[in-house]
Design an enzyme around this catalytic site. Structure first.
Site, PDB file in Angstrom:
ATOM      1  N   GLY A  15     -24.571  -0.651  27.145  1.00 60.28           N
ATOM      2  CA  GLY A  15     -25.425  -1.913  26.483  1.00 60.28           C
ATOM      3  C   GLY A  15     -25.624  -1.424  25.202  1.00 60.28           C
ATOM      4  NE  ARG A  55      -0.507  11.404   3.342  1.00 63.25           N
ATOM      5  CZ  ARG A  55       0.602  11.424   2.977  1.00 63.25           C
ATOM      6  NH1 ARG A  55       1.327  12.352   3.128  1.00 63.25           N
ATOM      7  NH2 ARG A  55       1.198  10.118   2.560  1.00 63.25           N
ATOM      8  CB  THR A  93     -13.301   4.655  -3.212  1.00 63.45           C
ATOM      9  OG1 THR A  93     -12.323   4.443  -2.082  1.00 63.45           O
ATOM     10  CG2 THR A  93     -14.610   4.984  -2.450  1.00 63.45           C
ATOM     11  CD  GLU A 101       1.293  18.769   0.119  1.00 67.46           C
ATOM     12  OE1 GLU A 101       0.747  19.690   0.073  1.00 67.46           O
ATOM     13  OE2 GLU A 101       2.403  18.800   0.445  1.00 67.46           O
ATOM     14  NE  ARG A 115     -29.635   4.072  30.818  1.00 68.61           N
ATOM     15  CZ  ARG A 115     -30.234   3.031  30.689  1.00 68.61           C
ATOM     16  NH1 ARG A 115     -31.421   2.896  30.210  1.00 68.61           N
ATOM     17  NH2 ARG A 115     -30.125   1.709  31.359  1.00 68.61           N
ATOM     18  CD  GLU A 165      -5.993   9.492   0.909  1.00 67.30           C
ATOM     19  OE1 GLU A 165      -6.798   8.565   0.844  1.00 67.30           O
ATOM     20  OE2 GLU A 165      -5.849  10.306   0.018  1.00 67.30           O
ATOM     21  N   GLY A 195       0.800  -1.262  -0.207  1.00 72.75           N
ATOM     22  CA  GLY A 195       0.032   0.179  -0.056  1.00 72.75           C
ATOM     23  C   GLY A 195       0.770   1.000  -0.055  1.00 72.75           C
TER      24      GLY A 195
END
Lengths: 260, 388
Positions: free
Chosen positions: B343, B246, B159, B243, B271, B366, B132
């Protein structure tokens, strides 16, 4: 064809809204925005323009304080062509009747074939201004439309009621209002946002419209707010326990509140 | 002060418009689309109409270019709704930047106007199954003959493979070059004979958007496909493009982190346990405080790198720092959001489990964070440390 869309700059309904000492809405502590229900009116104007073979010019009109320019800007970003801002210190506290007077004078001065309004504002929610405006202008009104066509100088639309749907028709010039079922309003595109700042925004005050200060504002208002109170906190809902009669109880509950 | 204050009025309006879009259109549907791994066709169409695909395209080619900080904040908003949406525009922007900085006039005219509207969507093909981040070691070869190039090799983690009409393909036009990077070029190719989408990669998160393997088997590209028209420039070109890449990935991490913080903050107030909202228990309150603090730091670091990029300075180190810190921060916030939810945080009926699955992509994608550290360290030595 010249379309004027009336829009209102309202306090954000999700914000913490308060009344000022004179029982007008206190706008200082809450963000304002273009009333969502008016976005539907802008959307219908844009669709009429896109579906028309003729040139259509869309003017957005607001009556409100300095910050109301934000509402105009959003409508211009969505695609309206120009804007008119009626702003005057004497307008503070103007009621629906007064607003309809200012709008009528401004619409006449701007020139129009069709006025489009939202079904109501999201703050006052009275929903009477379009009808008042049509009366003042002396033109037909077709209000609360969920579907709209404009063709050959006629506006046609469907008004959905509880028991029936009506087909309405009026010859132009006319005033119409559209509901939140008329079609989702578009988001301003980035191009639209950049283009909006180059579009003309006119500012008028009461003298431009030959309106005297005592015809509007709190003094000229036909309605008066005597008191205002915060809405009580929400109470717990009703829990229906099904012990064989649950369905009946549910139906009774709904019927009592006129849902069925 | 709002984070948006650094933007012009128009750009603030753009970011708010995307925020509105995310709240009204994305949030209500994301859970169903994500769990069924469905391509968000309707949302992508709306993003096209908004102008998301023209953010790096100059006006003369039909786009609405924005500043780098604005680009970062728009990306953050999209990722706050669903990280996959930000993924569906990231590579596209990098390719637009590559064309803008290095393309010939003919290449710009050919691609940019249709890219600005989203009619054509673009992706990058860098990574190979054999490696990669070590881009100089790529094995995909484009051999020049009289009619152009003949390409052979395999790319992976591409992608939007099938939905992109333009692929910026990193390959070797001179496999024997020494140093190796001088033999690397970028070809602008589309789908055609010899190119097959050979595999869809199964993923932990980043659902709805495809990540595929591409096989080039005597695939032909015309000579005009060479980005900039000169061979051997591809490595430097791609380093510049990355650049932006990223910064984009850092912004995606900010979006995931923010979504996780927002959900945790809301849940902690709703909650109740032991008679009070759980945020009033110090253990939970401390999580929220730390999440918000680290997110703010990550955001400011990313915006700093974005401002440096906007000023035209080299930002490989700054963008690397932003990507490294923002992605690690997002992972930590996502984990803590799960803790705050107890949970329910582990339940797929809540969104926090998705943040927890989406966050790691920004750590490994990336250029892994390990590679970012290498870049940062070597830049520190080269530049003699941080500037005062």
């Amino acid at each position: 064809m010249r379309i004027v869309v009336t829009v209102k700059y309202v306090p954000d309904a999700t914000g913490d809204r308060h009344f000022a000492d004179d029982l007008t809405v206190d706008r200082d502590d809450v963000d304002g925005l273009l009333s969502e229900l008016d976005e539907y009116a802008v959307e219908q104007a844009l669709q009429i323009s896109e579906n028309s073979d003729d040139d259509v010019e869309i003017t957005v009109l607001t009556v409100g304080p300095e910050d109301a320019k934000d509402a105009l800007r959003k409508a211009l970003s969505m695609g309206a062509d120009k804007a008119i801002h009626v702003e005057d210190d004497d307008l503070n506290g103007t009621d629906a009747l007064g607003t309809s007077l200012v709008l009528a004078k401004a619409v006449e001065k701007a020139g129009y074939d069709l006025v489009i309004s939202g079904m109501a504002s999201t703050d006052g929610t009275m929903g009477v201004v379009p009808a008042l405006l049509a009366e003042r202008l002396g033109v037909p009104q077709v209000t609360l439309l969920s579907e709209v066509w404009v063709e050959d100088g006629t506006v046609t639309g469907r008004r959905d009621g509880d028991a029936a749907s009506e087909q309405l028709e009026a010859s132009l010039p006319a005033v119409m209002s559209v509901t939140d079922q008329s079609g989702e309003a578009r988001y301003p595109s980035f191009k639209g946002i950049m283009a909006a700042k180059k579009k003309p925004v006119e500012s008028w005050d009461l003298s431009d419209l030959d309106i005297e200060a005592d015809q509007v504002g709190l003094e000229g208002a036909w309605t008066k707010v005597d008191s205002a109170a915060e809405r009580p906190a929400r109470t717990a809902g009703t829990i229906v326990k099904d012990e064989g009669e649950g369905g009946k109880q549910l139906a009774a509950f709904l019927a009592e509140r006129k849902f069925v | 002060m709002s984070t948006l204050d650094i933007l012009s009025d128009d750009e603030q309006f753009m970011v708010r418009t995307v925020q509105d879009f995310v709240d009204k259109e994305v949030k209500p549907v994301v859970q169903e689309l994500e769990h069924s791994n469905s391509y968000p066709e309707a949302l992508i169409e709306q993003m096209k109409r908004l102008g998301i695909y023209g953010l790096a395209v100059p006006e003369e080619y039909g786009g609405t270019p924005v500043s780098t900080p604005c680009y970062v904040l728009i990306t953050e908003e999209l990722a706050r709704g669903w990280m996959s949406l930000a993924g569906a525009m990231g590579g596209h922007t990098v390719v637009a930047k590559l064309l803008l900085h290095f393309g010939t006039e003919e290449q710009k005219r050919r691609w940019l106007p249709r890219m600005a509207t989203g009619e054509i969507r673009a992706t990058m093909a860098l990574t190979e199954p054999g490696g990669g981040s070590d881009l100089q070691a790529i094995r995909t070869v484009a051999r020049k003959d009289t009619d152009g190039y003949v390409v052979n090799g395999v790319k992976t983690w591409i992608t939007n493979s099938r939905r992109s009409q333009l692929i910026a393909l990193l390959c070797k036009t001179d496999p024997a070059a020494s140093p190796a990077h001088q033999g690397i070029s970028i070809l602008l190719v589309g789908h055609g004979p010899g190119l097959t989408v050979s595999r869809d990669l199964p993923k932990l998160g980043y659902k709805g958007v495809e990540s595929c393997e591409l096989s080039f088997d005597d695939f032909r590209a015309p000579a005009e496909a060479l980005l900039g028209g000169v061979e051997g420039k591809g490595f430097a070109q791609m380093m510049k493009g990355l650049e932006t890449g990223r910064l984009q990935v850092a912004a995606r991490a900010l979006g995931v982190g923010r979504a996780a913080l927002e959900d945790a903050l809301a849940y902690a107030q709703e909650r109740e346990s032991f008679g009070k909202p759980i945020w009033k228990h110090q253990s939970i309150g401390n999580y929220l405080a730390d999440m918000a603090t680290s997110l703010t730091a990550a955001r400011q670091l990313t915006l700093y790198a974005a401002r440096e990029a906007e000023a035209g300075r080299r930002v490989d180190m700054e963008a690397g720092m932003a990507k490294l810190f923002a992605s690690e921060t997002a992972m930590q916030i996502a984990l803590n959001a799960v803790r705050v939810h107890g949970g329910y945080g582990y339940s797929t009926e809540f969104d926090v489990e998705r943040y927890f699955r989406d966050a790691p992509l920004m750590i490994v994608g990336e250029g892994t964070n390990e590679i970012q550290r290498n870049v940062i360290a070597s830049q520190l030595v080269k530049r003699g440390g941080l500037e005062a």
